[in-house]
Design an enzyme around this catalytic site. Structure first.
Site, PDB file in Angstrom:
ATOM      1  N   ARG A 250     -21.978  19.113  28.369  1.00  0.00           N
ATOM      2  CA  ARG A 250     -23.141  18.017  28.492  1.00  0.00           C
ATOM      3  C   ARG A 250     -24.450  18.875  28.864  1.00  0.00           C
ATOM      4  O   ARG A 250     -25.475  18.156  28.768  1.00  0.00           O
ATOM      5  CB  ARG A 250     -22.837  16.914  29.079  1.00  0.00           C
ATOM      6  CG  ARG A 250     -21.531  16.124  28.661  1.00  0.00           C
ATOM      7  CD  ARG A 250     -21.206  15.048  29.705  1.00  0.00           C
ATOM      8  NE  ARG A 250     -22.224  13.966  29.730  1.00  0.00           N
ATOM      9  CZ  ARG A 250     -21.882  12.604  29.389  1.00  0.00           C
ATOM     10  NH1 ARG A 250     -20.716  12.501  28.664  1.00  0.00           N
ATOM     11  NH2 ARG A 250     -22.804  11.809  29.718  1.00  0.00           N
ATOM     12  N   TYR A 253     -27.940  18.772  27.202  1.00  0.00           N
ATOM     13  CA  TYR A 253     -28.963  17.582  27.529  1.00  0.00           C
ATOM     14  C   TYR A 253     -29.326  17.514  28.782  1.00  0.00           C
ATOM     15  O   TYR A 253     -30.476  17.351  28.913  1.00  0.00           O
ATOM     16  CB  TYR A 253     -28.033  16.341  26.689  1.00  0.00           C
ATOM     17  CG  TYR A 253     -28.779  15.336  26.814  1.00  0.00           C
ATOM     18  CD1 TYR A 253     -29.840  14.941  25.756  1.00  0.00           C
ATOM     19  CD2 TYR A 253     -28.500  14.315  27.468  1.00  0.00           C
ATOM     20  CE1 TYR A 253     -30.330  13.753  25.975  1.00  0.00           C
ATOM     21  CE2 TYR A 253     -29.043  12.897  27.709  1.00  0.00           C
ATOM     22  CZ  TYR A 253     -30.231  12.820  26.837  1.00  0.00           C
ATOM     23  OH  TYR A 253     -31.057  11.636  26.517  1.00  0.00           O
ATOM     24  N   GLY A 256     -31.484  20.492  29.540  1.00  0.00           N
ATOM     25  CA  GLY A 256     -32.672  20.598  28.992  1.00  0.00           C
ATOM     26  C   GLY A 256     -33.652  19.632  29.516  1.00  0.00           C
ATOM     27  O   GLY A 256     -34.742  19.797  29.350  1.00  0.00           O
ATOM     28  N   ASN A 282     -28.781   3.643  30.517  1.00  0.00           N
ATOM     29  CA  ASN A 282     -28.126   3.165  29.143  1.00  0.00           C
ATOM     30  C   ASN A 282     -29.074   2.069  28.625  1.00  0.00           C
ATOM     31  O   ASN A 282     -29.167   1.020  29.328  1.00  0.00           O
ATOM     32  CB  ASN A 282     -26.503   2.719  29.392  1.00  0.00           C
ATOM     33  CG  ASN A 282     -25.608   4.082  29.883  1.00  0.00           C
ATOM     34  OD1 ASN A 282     -26.227   4.938  30.904  1.00  0.00           O
ATOM     35  ND2 ASN A 282     -24.895   4.259  29.105  1.00  0.00           N
ATOM     36  N   VAL A 295     -20.872   3.689  24.403  1.00  0.00           N
ATOM     37  CA  VAL A 295     -19.950   2.928  24.381  1.00  0.00           C
ATOM     38  C   VAL A 295     -20.461   1.411  23.907  1.00  0.00           C
ATOM     39  O   VAL A 295     -19.400   0.744  23.452  1.00  0.00           O
ATOM     40  CB  VAL A 295     -19.752   2.640  26.085  1.00  0.00           C
ATOM     41  CG1 VAL A 295     -20.883   2.284  26.799  1.00  0.00           C
ATOM     42  CG2 VAL A 295     -18.577   1.738  26.361  1.00  0.00           C
TER      43      VAL A 295
END
Length: 434
Positions: A250, A253, A256, A282, A295
Site C-alpha cells: 500500500r 498510495y 505517495g 473513509n 468496504v
C-alpha cells in the site's frame, strides 16, 4: 525709389508681425482679469457642498446586509457563537481572496476553478457544488477510475469544461483555484499499477503546484488518512506522524500522499503558494465505483446481488464513514478559509466491519449472509479522526449519519447494478436472435 518702396512695405508689415508674437499672459493675471477667480472659488465651494451632502459616510448608519457564503450559511446549525462566527464566510470576488464582502444586490464574481480527478466519485460531487454557486469549472481527468457519466449532466453548460488529461504530464491553464483530487483511492485500483500511482501522487502534484505558482492560484491537496498508516495513536490527530510501512503493497498510495504533502508545504514555504491540505477519511455515497474493493461499496453491491458479505480478518477492524456531501462541504470551507492545514475531514463515528455489515443487512437484505476471509496485508486495525481542529478553525463537522446516508447510496447502486444487468440481458437477447 525701389529702395523707398521696399522700406515702406517693410513698415506696413511690421505691426502685423508684432501682433502674431504677443507676449503670453501670466496665469495669475488671467485669473484676476474679468473676475474669473471669483467664479473658480464659487465652483469649488459648490463641489465641496455636494460631496458633503451625498457622501456614503453621511448616510444612515444602519449596517449594510451581506450575503453569507452558501458553503456555510445555508447549512450552518452550530449553536455556539464561536462556531457561528467561524462557519460564516463571505463570498469572494478576487483571485485567491477570501475576505471581500459583497453587498446585497451585487452578483458574486465566479471564479475559474480546475478540479483534477473531477469525473471521479468525490470530484463530481465537488463539481456540482462549484457549478451551483456560479463558478467556471474545468475538469481534468484521465478516466482511469472516473467516468463521464458522473459529469454528463453538465454537458452544454457554458460554465463547464472537460479535458481528458493525465496530470503526470504538465498542463497550462489560467485559473484562480485548483482542487487536486487526481489519484486512484481504492486498494484495488492503486495496487493495479503501483508505479503509476506514486507517479500520480508525486509528479502529478508537482505539476499542479507548478501551475498554481505560475498563475497565482490557491491550491488544495486532497491527502488521505492513509498517511497515518496502521496508527499507534487513537484517534488520530493532525500532529501524529503515522506508522507507515514504506515498502508495503500500500506504500505507493500511503507514501505517495505523504510526499505530496511535503511538496505542498515546500511550495508554500519556498514559493509563497497558497496551499490547503485535507486528510480525507473513509467516504461513501452515490457514484462510488461498484467494484472498487472498498468496504462500503463491497457490502452494498454484494447485498444487492444476493451474495455473502465478505468480512476480512475477524471483523473487529474499525473505520469511520462520512457521507460525500459532508466531505465536499469541508473541502470548500478549507479552500475558502485562511488556514493551511492539514485538516482531518471525516466522521468520528466509529464502526467495526461487523457492525457495518449489520447496518447494510438492515438497509438492504436482513437475510444476507456474512462470510469471513483472511485479512489483507498492511490493513489498518483502527481508523478514527480527531476533527477538533476542523471544528474550531473551519466551523465544520459532518451532519449525515451512516443510517441516513447509506439508503441514498443504495438507491444509486440499485439503479446501476440492475440497470447494467438489464442492458446485458438486452444485448444477449439481441445477439442470440441474429
Amino acid at each position: 525709389m525701389a529702395s523707398e518702396m521696399t522700406y515702406r512695405r517693410h513698415e506696413t508689415q511690421q505691426p502685423e508681425a508684432q501682433s502674431l508674437h504677443r507676449k503670453p499672459i501670466k496665469p495669475i493675471r488671467y485669473m484676476l482679469r474679468e473676475q474669473r477667480l471669483i467664479f473658480v472659488l464659487v465652483g469649488i465651494a459648490i463641489a465641496t457642498l455636494g460631496f458633503t451632502l451625498f457622501s456614503p459616510s453621511s448616510s444612515s448608519p444602519k449596517p449594510i446586509p451581506y450575503y453569507s457564503d452558501p458553503i456555510s450559511g445555508s447549512e450552518m446549525r452550530s449553536s455556539s457563537l464561536a462556531q457561528r462566527k467561524s462557519s460564516i464566510g463571505y463570498i469572494t470576488g478576487g483571485i485567491g481572496s477570501v475576505g471581500g464582502k459583497i453587498p446585497l444586490g451585487l452578483k458574486r464574481k465566479g471564479l475559474r476553478v480546475v478540479v483534477t480527478g473531477g469525473a471521479g466519485f468525490v470530484g463530481s460531487h465537488l463539481v456540482d457544488r462549484l457549478i451551483a454557486r456560479g463558478d467556471n469549472v474545468i475538469v481534468v481527468d484521465n478516466f482511469f477510475t472516473g467516468s463521464k457519466d458522473n459529469v454528463m449532466h453538465h454537458f452544454g453548460n457554458p460554465n463547464f469544461e472537460l479535458i481528458r488529461h493525465d496530470v503526470v504530464e504538465p498542463i497550462l491553464l489560467e485559473v484562480d483555484q485548483i482542487y487536486h483530487l487526481a489519484c486512484p483511492a481504492s486498494p484495488v485500483h492503486y495496487k493495479f499499477n503501483p508505479v503509476k500511482t506514486i507517479k500520480t501522487n508525486v509528479v502529478g502534484t508537482l505539476n499542479m503546484l507548478g501551475l498554481a505558482k505560475r498563475v497565482g492560484a490557491r491550491f488544495l491537496l486532497t491527502s488521505t488518512s492513509e498517511v497515518y498508516g496502521d496508527p499507534l495513536q487513537h484517534p488520530q490527530v493532525e500532529t501524529y506522524w503515522g506508522n507507515v510501512n514504506p515498502i508495503g503493497v500500500r506504500s505507493c498510495y500511503d507514501e505517495g500522499k505523504r510526499t505530496a504533502e511535503t511538496l505542498a508545504m515546500d511550495y508554500h514555504r519556498g514559493a509563497n503558494v497558497e496551499v490547503r491540505i485535507a486528510r480525507i477519511f473513509n467516504t461513501y455515497g452515490p457514484r462510488m465505483c461498484i467494484d472498487d474493493g472498498r468496504v462500503v461499496s463491497n457490502f452494498v453491491a454484494q447485498a444487492l446481488r444476493k451474495e455473502p458479505l465478505t468480512v476480512y480478518g475477524d471483523g473487529k477492524q474499525t473505520r469511520s464513514f462520512q457521507f460525500v456531501s459532508d466531505l465536499v462541504e469541508g473541502l470548500m470551507r478549507l479552500m475558502e478559509g485562511e488556514h493551511v492545514g492539514p485538516f482531518n475531514l471525516g466522521n468520528p463515528g466509529e464502526f467495526t466491519m461487523l457492525e457495518l455489515a449489520k447496518v447494510v443487512q438492515e438497509t438492504i437484505d436482513p437475510n444476507a449472509k456474512i462470510e469471513f476471509r483472511p485479512n489483507t496485508e498492511d490493513d489498518p486495525h483502527k481508523r478514527k479522526p480527531d476533527i477538533t481542529k476542523a471544528k474550531e478553525l473551519l466551523g465544520w463537522e459532518p451532519k449525515v449519519a451512516l443510517r441516513q446516508g447509506l439508503p441514498l447510496m443504495v438507491k444509486d447502486f440499485r439503479q446501476r447494478v440492475f440497470g447494467d444487468q438489464k442492458q446485458q440481458e438486452k444485448t444477449t437477447t439481441s445477439s442470440s436472435t441474429e
